[in-house]
Design a protein around this motif. Sequence first.
Motif: not given
Length: 152
Positions: A84-107
């Motif tokens: 559960l820690c692995l799945i929840v952690g990877s889900f959180g990391f996925m959301n962080v990468l989504k935010q970074k991806k959106d920021k990089a795409e905007k720039e």
Amino acid sequence: MELSIMKLDSNTDETTREMLQKLVEKKRKFDMIKTRHLFVMWLTIIVGFFYAYWLYKHIAVPFSHSFAIMFSIFIAKTFNLYALCLIVGSFGFMNVLKQKKDKAEKEYHELRCEIIDKAKDLWKKEEEWKSRHHVFYMMKKEYDINLFHETK
């Protein structure tokens, strides 16, 4: 600086070359983060699916007659905590990468649109203006960056 950008003819000045170089760097950063996001997203989905299947096979089916027994078996196995820690952690990391991806795409998109908007200033002379399409074709062919239109 990229070799193909350095090889541009004399109709492209140094400032324009620097802008094109920054655009290529932002495109590569966006592509890298996008690839990481997709990898982590699919990893999260696959691990979550296999964990749910394991729970079903090893806990839900054998102990389906009593929820209390199912819950106590679930709590008793430390593997469940780690999974559960692995799945929840990877889900959180996925959301962080989504935010970074959106920021990089905007720039990236903002710089690309800025180059398109300032094309008249970057290629001021008539002969430079007529030869700018060679730069646009090169950017499209070499780096998959469309400078002909502002839309994505």
